[in-house]
Design a protein around this motif. Structure first.
Motif, short mmCIF file in Angstrom:
data_model
loop_
_atom_site.label_atom_id
_atom_site.label_comp_id
_atom_site.label_asym_id
_atom_site.label_seq_id
_atom_site.Cartn_x
_atom_site.Cartn_y
_atom_site.Cartn_z
N LYS A 50 4.90 31.21 -89.01
CA LYS A 50 5.07 31.96 -87.77
C LYS A 50 5.88 33.23 -87.99
O LYS A 50 5.46 34.32 -87.60
CB LYS A 50 5.74 31.07 -86.71
N ILE A 54 4.52 37.09 -87.52
CA ILE A 54 5.14 37.96 -86.51
C ILE A 54 5.58 39.27 -87.17
O ILE A 54 5.35 40.36 -86.65
CB ILE A 54 6.32 37.26 -85.80
N SER A 72 -0.34 39.19 -84.07
CA SER A 72 0.86 38.76 -83.37
C SER A 72 1.29 39.93 -82.48
O SER A 72 1.55 41.03 -82.98
CB SER A 72 1.97 38.42 -84.35
N SER A 75 5.11 38.02 -79.69
CA SER A 75 5.27 36.60 -80.05
C SER A 75 4.12 35.71 -79.59
O SER A 75 4.27 34.49 -79.51
CB SER A 75 6.60 36.06 -79.53
N PHE A 77 0.04 34.77 -80.50
CA PHE A 77 -0.95 34.94 -81.56
C PHE A 77 -2.36 34.94 -80.99
O PHE A 77 -2.69 34.20 -80.07
CB PHE A 77 -0.84 33.80 -82.58
#
Length: 191
Positions: A50, A54, A72, A75, A77
């Motif tokens: 993650k 990001i 991204s 925040s 996806f």
């Protein structure tokens, strides 16, 4: 909630000794073994951590032979086919803007607007029956294939769309589309 299971792919080395006899048969056997090691289909694929996704904002991945773009934005996806449905331009460098209340990626080449959530192509037009005609955003329908993104414990997964309906971006994932993209890239280099 993410996928109920994790996929682990074993990595191994296959050694084929070619002794000069039956070389073609051994070579074919080697390729059969390699074909068996392809990615599984119809399951979520791990595409990254993650935090790394990001930071990258956009990441190109090939899953089951399909080129996708993992995005991204604030925040959240999204995963869409990598090539614009209109002319096959790679979307990775497209701007992201909110248009008509929908978050969109804008094709960097021809400025086509595609919603990230649904894959709709949208355009601005005026209804000539209105007095005065007011510009509004309209949908062309789904043009770009989108894929499901899930996150579990910092791991991000993408499951490819299982929708069997033809979507225009499908063309640029096939062999004819690859040839068309190559031809378009070559003509752009000449100009």
């Amino acid at each position: 909630m993410g996928p109920p299971y994790h996929i682990f792919l074993a990595v191994s080395i296959t050694v084929v000794q070619l002794d000069g006899e039956d070389t073609a048969a051994e070579f074919q056997a080697f390729h059969r073994v390699m074909e068996e090691k392809k990615q599984p289909t119809g399951v979520p694929h791990f595409v990254g951590k993650k935090d790394e996704l990001i930071e990258a904002k956009r990441s190109f991945r090939t899953l089951e032979g399909r080129d996708i773009l993992v995005i991204s934005h604030q925040s959240v996806f999204y995963a869409i086919d990598s090539y614009c449905y209109h002319a096959g331009t790679i979307l990775q460098n497209g701007d992201i803007e909110e248009i008509g209340g929908k978050l969109c990626i804008i094709c960097p080449n021809h400025k086509y607007k595609i919603t990230l959530a649904q894959g709709e192509g949208i355009y601005k037009a005026r209804d000539p029956t209105e007095t005065p005609p007011v510009p509004r955003w309209y949908s062309k329908g789904v043009k770009q294939r989108i894929h499901t993104v899930t996150e579990t414990n910092g791991d991000v997964f993408v499951q490819l769309s299982e929708d069997t309906c033809w979507v225009e971006s499908d063309f640029y994932q096939g062999e004819k589309g690859k040839l068309e993209r190559a031809r378009a890239a070559a003509s752009e280099k000449k100009t």
